[in-house]
Design a protein around this motif. Structure first.
Motif, mmCIF file in Angstrom:
data_model
loop_
_atom_site.group_PDB
_atom_site.id
_atom_site.type_symbol
_atom_site.label_atom_id
_atom_site.label_comp_id
_atom_site.label_asym_id
_atom_site.label_seq_id
_atom_site.Cartn_x
_atom_site.Cartn_y
_atom_site.Cartn_z
ATOM 1 N N SER A 111 -28.544 -0.073 17.111
ATOM 2 C CA SER A 111 -27.223 0.310 16.699
ATOM 3 C C SER A 111 -26.440 -0.592 16.002
ATOM 4 O O SER A 111 -25.548 -0.262 15.193
ATOM 5 N N LYS A 132 -22.325 2.311 26.949
ATOM 6 C CA LYS A 132 -23.480 2.911 27.396
ATOM 7 C C LYS A 132 -23.158 3.548 28.894
ATOM 8 O O LYS A 132 -23.608 4.487 29.379
ATOM 9 N N CYS A 137 -20.307 8.477 26.760
ATOM 10 C CA CYS A 137 -21.395 7.883 25.895
ATOM 11 C C CYS A 137 -22.211 8.989 25.456
ATOM 12 O O CYS A 137 -22.396 9.180 24.070
ATOM 13 N N ALA A 141 -22.766 9.891 21.464
ATOM 14 C CA ALA A 141 -24.017 9.550 20.928
ATOM 15 C C ALA A 141 -24.596 10.913 20.287
ATOM 16 O O ALA A 141 -24.969 10.960 19.316
ATOM 17 N N ILE A 246 -23.722 4.448 17.267
ATOM 18 C CA ILE A 246 -24.248 4.832 18.464
ATOM 19 C C ILE A 246 -25.118 6.194 18.654
ATOM 20 O O ILE A 246 -25.370 6.531 19.435
ATOM 21 N N GLN A 250 -28.743 7.941 21.446
ATOM 22 C CA GLN A 250 -29.216 9.208 21.971
ATOM 23 C C GLN A 250 -30.636 9.448 21.957
ATOM 24 O O GLN A 250 -31.590 9.017 21.243
#
Length: 250
Positions: A111, A132, A137, A141, A246, A250
């Motif tokens: 990231s 996270k 998040c 994401a 971010i 995922q």
């Protein structure tokens, strides 16, 4: 490899200069490490350079440091014409290994991998690691990943200029307002390198982003409407990219 690091600033600077000069010189004559072979211990030199930079909290651009080292050599001595790019990639790859040792997973490192300031990257990774753990998040994401994919599929470049007169849905108006408000609040945090608070601030966008994707058809038949909505999403993604990508989470 695990010896004590220089404690004085002068010692640290000398050690960094020594290592970057070695890397440039050896890469310059195309004697890079290959596979398990690293006869000049360049991996150790790179790791040592990074550890010293982090320990002394030095804000160095690796690209600038490499350029200075390259310029210190007569150009005819450097056979490798891709030297700057190769050494930068080599250092970033070493940092990825070290980041894992420091407790950051590959997604967190990825990231921030487009940055080139190791200490700044460390601060960003610390912020992302904390982010996270937040409830917002995964939703944000996922939204960033979706936006990234949408923008990548466009044949023409989408700018981030938004025409508010083209807004139809309340959700796109609300998202635009939230983005503008967050940009104002984000700028001083980014300037202070307060990335943790910056991501905490961006977490407030979750409800607006979720509502937008629930209610607004981004890929509208009307070209102007579609491009305007894509521009809005590009603004959203631009906010997050000021700290980290971010979408990699995922």
């Amino acid at each position: 490899a695990n010896d004590d690091l220089p404690t004085s600033l002068d010692g640290a600077l000398l050690a960094i200069a020594d290592r970057i000069d070695t890397l440039i010189g050896i890469f310059g004559i195309n004697q890079q490490p290959t596979g398990d072979k690293d006869p000049f211990a360049l991996r150790r030199a790179a790791l040592g350079l990074l550890k010293i930079v982090l320990a002394h909290k030095l804000n160095y651009s690796l690209d600038a440091l490499i350029s200075q080292a390259v310029n210190a050599y007569p150009s005819e001595k450097l056979e490798n014409k891709n030297i700057s790019k190769e050494v930068l990639t080599f250092l970033i790859d070493r940092f990825k290994v070290h980041a894992k040792e420091l407790g950051f997973d590959a997604a967190i490192f990825q990231s921030v991998a487009k940055q080139d300031n190791p200490y700044d990257m460390l601060m960003r990774m610390q912020a992302v690691k904390g982010f996270k753990e937040q409830e917002a998040c995964q939703s944000l994401a996922g939204a960033n990943k979706r936006v990234s994919n949408l923008l990548a599929k466009q044949k023409q470049t989408i700018d981030d200029t938004v025409d508010e007169t083209l807004f139809i849905e309340g959700e796109e108006k609300a998202l635009s307002k939230a983005i503008n408000e967050n940009q104002k609040l984000l700028s001083p945090l980014i300037n202070k390198k307060d990335y943790a608070h910056a991501l905490n601030q961006l977490a407030s966008l979750k409800d607006s982003v979720d509502a937008f994707f629930d209610k607004v058809m981004v890929m509208a038949d009307d070209e102007k409407l579609k491009n305007n909505r894509l521009a809005l999403l590009k603004q959203l993604r631009g906010l997050f990219l000021q700290v980290a990508d971010i979408a990699e989470l995922q």
